[in-house]
Design a protein around this motif. Structure first.
Motif, PDB file in Angstrom:
ATOM      1  N   VAL A 476       0.938  -1.253   0.123  1.00 28.86           N
ATOM      2  CA  VAL A 476      -0.397   0.103  -0.099  1.00 28.86           C
ATOM      3  C   VAL A 476       0.875   0.941   0.192  1.00 28.86           C
ATOM      4  O   VAL A 476       0.234   1.904  -1.009  1.00 28.86           O
ATOM      5  CB  VAL A 476      -0.958   0.436   1.054  1.00 28.86           C
ATOM      6  CG1 VAL A 476      -1.562   0.949   1.303  1.00 28.86           C
ATOM      7  CG2 VAL A 476      -2.170  -1.169   1.039  1.00 28.86           C
ATOM      8  N   TRP A 488      -8.668  -0.166   1.473  1.00 30.69           N
ATOM      9  CA  TRP A 488      -8.599  -1.381   2.423  1.00 30.69           C
ATOM     10  C   TRP A 488      -9.949  -1.390   3.205  1.00 30.69           C
ATOM     11  O   TRP A 488     -10.570  -0.652   4.001  1.00 30.69           O
ATOM     12  CB  TRP A 488      -7.565  -0.728   3.910  1.00 30.69           C
ATOM     13  CG  TRP A 488      -7.144  -1.792   4.326  1.00 30.69           C
ATOM     14  CD1 TRP A 488      -8.243  -2.479   5.268  1.00 30.69           C
ATOM     15  CD2 TRP A 488      -6.281  -2.128   4.994  1.00 30.69           C
ATOM     16  NE1 TRP A 488      -7.378  -3.692   6.209  1.00 30.69           N
ATOM     17  CE2 TRP A 488      -5.798  -3.156   5.537  1.00 30.69           C
ATOM     18  CE3 TRP A 488      -4.885  -1.772   3.784  1.00 30.69           C
ATOM     19  CZ2 TRP A 488      -4.806  -4.373   6.026  1.00 30.69           C
ATOM     20  CZ3 TRP A 488      -3.621  -2.850   4.798  1.00 30.69           C
ATOM     21  CH2 TRP A 488      -3.759  -4.104   5.190  1.00 30.69           C
ATOM     22  N   VAL A 548     -10.073   3.595   4.541  1.00 34.42           N
ATOM     23  CA  VAL A 548     -10.508   2.219   4.646  1.00 34.42           C
ATOM     24  C   VAL A 548     -11.620   2.171   5.089  1.00 34.42           C
ATOM     25  O   VAL A 548     -12.728   3.811   5.560  1.00 34.42           O
ATOM     26  CB  VAL A 548      -9.766   2.502   6.422  1.00 34.42           C
ATOM     27  CG1 VAL A 548     -10.200   1.012   7.531  1.00 34.42           C
ATOM     28  CG2 VAL A 548      -8.295   2.429   6.289  1.00 34.42           C
ATOM     29  N   ILE A 566      -7.790  -3.603  -1.584  1.00 32.77           N
ATOM     30  CA  ILE A 566      -7.195  -5.266  -0.176  1.00 32.77           C
ATOM     31  C   ILE A 566      -8.580  -5.224   0.638  1.00 32.77           C
ATOM     32  O   ILE A 566      -9.149  -4.450   1.488  1.00 32.77           O
ATOM     33  CB  ILE A 566      -6.010  -4.262   0.734  1.00 32.77           C
ATOM     34  CG1 ILE A 566      -4.938  -3.386   0.649  1.00 32.77           C
ATOM     35  CG2 ILE A 566      -5.702  -5.573   2.021  1.00 32.77           C
ATOM     36  CD1 ILE A 566      -4.063  -4.441  -0.363  1.00 32.77           C
TER      37      ILE A 566
END
Length: 692
Positions: A476, A488, A548, A566
C-alpha cells in the motif's frame, strides 16, 4: 365423494391431535396434499438381511444373529456391550442409554434382528444404539418390501410416526383425490410419469430402485414433481407480468432531439453492447405496454448511460423519469452524473434523499409536482406520500434486489396517470446466473451489457494469508508513493454494525501508525450521510490516499486513480459481493490489483471461492459459482429469499428443465383455470411473491 387431498386437513388422519398438528405445521404440513409432497431426504435398505461378515464401515443394514457375550463396560461413559454372531462374522452392539429391563433381556443365547450403521470400534465393527427386535430361531426374519424413507422432520416427531402418517395418506391417494394437472398430451410429449405414480414411488420405492439416482434428486418421479413446481413459479411470474402490463403505458417513440446532442457531448463512444441494449430499451419504450426490462452489466460496463438515454426518451415525449438507488452514496453519484449530462441540455434534475430537508425539500417537491423537474434522482425517499409527479413515464431502479417488494410497487403506483402505468427499467451490476434469470425474473425481459469500455485494465487478484500483513501494508505504501490511491476494506467477523464500525476504526488507527506519511480516511455505516459523502469527496479529489471502509463502498464509487484494493476476511463474503468490491479498482488505464487477505485456515469451500476470484473476472461465471455454493435465496439477497422457497425443485440441479418449463408455460398460458390450479397447488396464497 370425499374432498380433494388439498382440502383435507391432517387432523383427518387417525391419531393426529392438536399437539401433533402443531409439529406438522412447523414442517409446513397442513393438508394431506402437503404431507404427500413432503418427500424423503434419503432411503434405508431394510429389504434384505446382510451377512455380518460382508458389512463395511458406514453401511446401514439389517443383520441377524445370536448374542454370545453381554457385558457392562466402563469407559469414559458406562455402556452395555453385546457381541453377536451370525456364522459369517461378529459385530458389537453398544448401548449408552439402557434400562434394567433391556439389560436383562439382552442375554447370551438371545437371537436379534437389528438395523443400524456399522462403524469402526475398539474391537472391530460395531452398531451404536441400533433398532432391534427379538426373534425365535424358527421364525423367518421379517424384512420390508420397499426401501424405507427418511423424512425431513422436527423436534418431537419421530421418523416412525411420520412414516405411519404418510402410509395413511397414501391410502386416500387417487387420481380424483389428487388430480394430475398436466394434460396427458404434455406428459406423453415430455415422457413424464403420472402424479399418483410418482408420489407412490417416492414414498415407497421398490427394492430394485436406483438409490444413487434418488439421492441425487434425478429420478424421473422426482423430476416429474420438480417440473410441475417450476412450472407453477413460472406461470405465477407470467401472471404478474400480465397484471403489470395490463393498464397500458404511454408510447414514448425515439425522437433524438435530446439524445443526439447528449451522445455528441459524451467524451467516449458507446460500446457495441451499450448500443444494442439502448436499441432494445428504445423499442420497448415506443410500445403501449409498460416496459419491464432488466439490464445486467458488470461493474463499470456503462449501465448509467443506458439509463440516461432512456430518461431522455421519456423527457423528449413530455414525461418525467425517476431514477432510484438503494443508498445515498449511489443515488448521489447518479445525481452528479445526470446533472453533468442533462443540465447542459437545459433539463433540471431534482434530488430527493433523506438528508434533503426543510425548504430545500419543499422546493424539490414543488418542482416535481409542477413537472419542472423532468428527471428526479433519489433513494427510497421517492416512495414517500408527499412526493407527487406531474406525469411519470419511466422508473429506473438500480440494484433492485436491495429494495423490498412494496417499495417498487408503490413507485409504480405513483406513475399511474389515469389508467396508464410507467415503463420500468431495472439495472443491476450483480450478474444473475441464467438459471435465476429464467426462473426468478421470468416476468422481466433481460438485456446484458457484456462488453467493458475500451481502456479498462483487468484487475489482477492475489490471495494471501493474514500472516503476511506487513508485506501488504508495504505494498500500500509503495502504491501511494507512486501517486496511486488504495482501498482497505474491513469485512468483519462481528455481526453487529456497531462492532464492525469500531473494528474499522481500529484498523484505520493501526494503518495510520504503520503508514505515518499517508493521508488516510475512514468510511463506515454509522457515520452521518454528510460525513460519509465528505470523506468520499476527499478521496475522489485525491486529498486522501488510502480509504479504510466497511462494505458500504460496494456500489457506486468511481475513482479512476484507485488501483489497489485490500479486502480483509474475504472468506466471509459472497462471491458476488467480492466481485462488486473488486470492481471499484481497474477503472483507469493503470494496472490494478485486488489483494484478498484471508484468515487461515480456510475451509474447502473458502479455498474454492477465493480460487474462483483469482482465476476469473467474468461476473457471470462468478455468479454461477455463487449460486452453486450458496443457493438462490442468498444470491438474490435476503429481501427476496421468500420467493425462492422450493419444496422439491432445486434451481441448480434442475436447471436443464427450465427451457422445457418455459415451453409448456407458453402452451398452457391461455388456460386460466389450469394455470390457477397449478399455481395454487404449489404456491398457495404466496403467489404474489414475484411483485418486486
Amino acid at each position: 365423494m370425499s374432498l380433494p387431498l388439498a382440502q383435507r386437513p391432517v387432523t383427518d388422519l387417525k391419531g393426529v391431535g392438536a399437539a401433533l398438528e402443531l409439529k406438522l405445521e412447523r414442517l409446513g404440513i397442513h393438508t394431506l396434499q402437503d404431507l404427500l409432497f413432503h418427500l424423503p431426504l434419503r432411503y434405508q435398505d431394510r429389504t434384505r438381511v446382510v451377512p455380518v461378515g460382508g458389512l463395511v464401515p458406514g453401511q446401514e443394514a439389517v443383520i441377524c444373529g445370536e448374542i454370545k457375550v453381554a457385558d457392562l463396560v466402563q469407559g469414559r461413559r458406562r455402556a452395555l456391550l453385546c457381541r453377536i454372531q451370525d456364522g459369517t462374522g461378529t459385530i458389537s452392539l453398544r448401548f449408552f442409554h439402557f434400562s434394567a429391563a433391556q439389560k436383562n433381556q439382552l442375554k447370551p443365547g438371545v437371537r436379534l434382528r437389528c438395523f443400524g450403521e456399522a462403524r469402526p470400534g475398539p474391537s472391530g465393527l460395531e452398531m451404536v444404539h441400533p433398532e432391534y427386535r427379538r426373534i425365535d430361531a424358527e421364525t423367518a426374519v421379517a424384512v420390508e418390501d420397499s426401501l424405507t424413507p427418511i423424512y425431513p422432520t422436527t423436534e418431537g416427531l419421530h421418523q416412525t410416526r411420520l412414516r405411519g402418517l404418510v402410509t395413511l395418506a397414501l391410502q386416500s391417494l387417487s387420481a380424483e383425490a389428487l388430480p394430475d394437472l398436466l394434460p396427458e398430451t404434455l406428459r406423453r410429449q415430455w415422457n413424464l410419469p403420472s402424479l399418483e405414480e410418482s408420489i407412490r414411488y417416492l414414498h415407497q420405492p421398490p427394492v430394485e430402485a436406483d438409490q444413487a439416482l434418488l439421492l441425487d434428486g434425478r429420478h424421473p418421479a422426482q423430476r416429474r414433481l420438480a417440473f410441475e413446481e417450476l412450472l407453477a413459479h413460472h406461470l405465477s411470474l407470467l401472471k404478474l407480468r400480465h397484471q403489470a402490463q395490463h393498464p397500458g403505458a404511454p408510447s414514448l417513440p425515439y425522437r433524438g432531439e435530446l439524445i443526439r446532442p447528449f451522445l455528441d457531448a459524451l467524451p467516449f463512444p458507446l460500446t457495441g453492447a451499450q448500443k444494442r441494449v439502448c436499441n432494445e430499451v428504445a423499442r420497448d419504450l415506443a410500445r403501449t405496454v409498460p416496459m419491464l426490462r432488466l439490464v445486467q452489466g458488470d461493474v463499470g460496463s456503462g449501465k448509467t448511460v443506458v439509463a440516461a438515454m432512456a430518461a431522455l426518451q421519456a423527457v423528449e415525449n413530455g414525461l418525467q423519469a425517476a431514477v432510484m438507488a438503494p443508498t445515498e452514496i449511489l443515488a448521489e453519484q447518479h445525481h452528479i452524473n445526470f446533472s453533468a449530462w442533462l443540465e447542459p441540455l437545459g433539463l433540471e434534475v431534482a434530488w430527493l434523499a433523506g438528508k434533503v430537508k426543510g425548504k430545500a425539500r419543499e422546493k424539490q417537491l414543488a418542482a416535481i409536482a409542477a413537472g419542472e423537474a423532468r428527471v428526479v434522482v433519489g433513494t427510497h425517499a421517492l416512495f414517500q406520500d408527499d412526493v407527487h409527479f406531474a406525469d411519470l413515464g419511466l422508473v429506473v431502479v438500480d440494484e433492485q434486489h436491495r429494495f423490498g417488494v412494496h417499495q417498487r410497487l408503490s413507485l409504480r403506483e405513483k406513475g399511474r396517470n389515469g389508467a396508464r402505468a410507467p415503463h420500468q427499467l431495472i439495472m443491476t451490476a450483480t450478474p444473475i446466473p441464467r438459471t435465476l434469470t429464467m426462473s426468478a425474473y421470468a416476468d422481466l425481459d433481460c438485456s446484458v451489457i457484456d462488453e467493458l469500455p475500451p481502456g479498462r485494465t483487468p484487475v489482477s487478484t492475489v490471495v494471501i494469508a493474514d500472516s503476511r500483513r506487513a508485506e501488504v501494508v508495504e505494498r500500500v505504501r509503495l502504491a501511494c508513493a507512486q501517486g496511486r490511491q488504495a482501498y482497505w476494506v474491513c469485512t468483519l467477523i462481528e455481526e453487529s454494525e456497531a462492532l464492525q464500525c469500531q473494528a474499522a476504526e481500529v484498523t484505520a488507527e493501526s494503518l495510520r501508525e504503520a503508514l505515518p506519511g499517508l493521508r488516510i480516511g475512514l468510511v463506515h455505516g454509522r457515520m452521518k450521510p454528510a460525513e460519509k459523502a465528505a470523506v468520499m469527496a476527499q478521496f475522489k479529489a485525491a486529498e486522501l490516499q488510502l480509504l479504510v471502509a466497511t462494505t458500504v463502498i460496494e456500489v457506486g464509487v468511481d475513482v479512476p486513480n484507485a488501483s489497489l484494493m485490500i479486502i480483509e476476511n474475504p472468506e466471509r463474503l459472497g462471491l458476488a459481493q467480492l466481485h462488486q468490491l473488486r470492481g471499484r479498482v481497474g477503472r483507469g488505464s493503470v494496472e490494478s490489483y485486488c489483494v484478498l487477505m484471508y484468515q487461515a485456515p480456510l475451509s474447502k469451500q473458502g479455498r474454492e471461492r477465493l480460487g474462483v476470484m483469482r482465476e476469473t473476472s467474468d461476473g457471470f461465471r462468478i455468479a454461477e459459482k455463487d449460486l452453486e455454493l450458496r443457493g438462490p435465496g442468498e444470491v438474490l439477497g435476503t429481501r427476496q429469499t421468500g420467493m425462492m422457497q422450493f419444496r422439491i425443485a432445486d434451481l441448480q440441479r434442475d436447471a436443464d428443465l427450465l427451457p422445457r418449463v418455459r415451453q409448456v408455460a407458453t402452451q398452457i398460458e391461455h388456460d386460466v383455470e389450469l394455470n390457477s390450479a397449478v399455481i395454487r397447488r404449489w404456491l398457495g396464497a404466496g403467489e404474489e411473491y414475484g411483485q418486486v
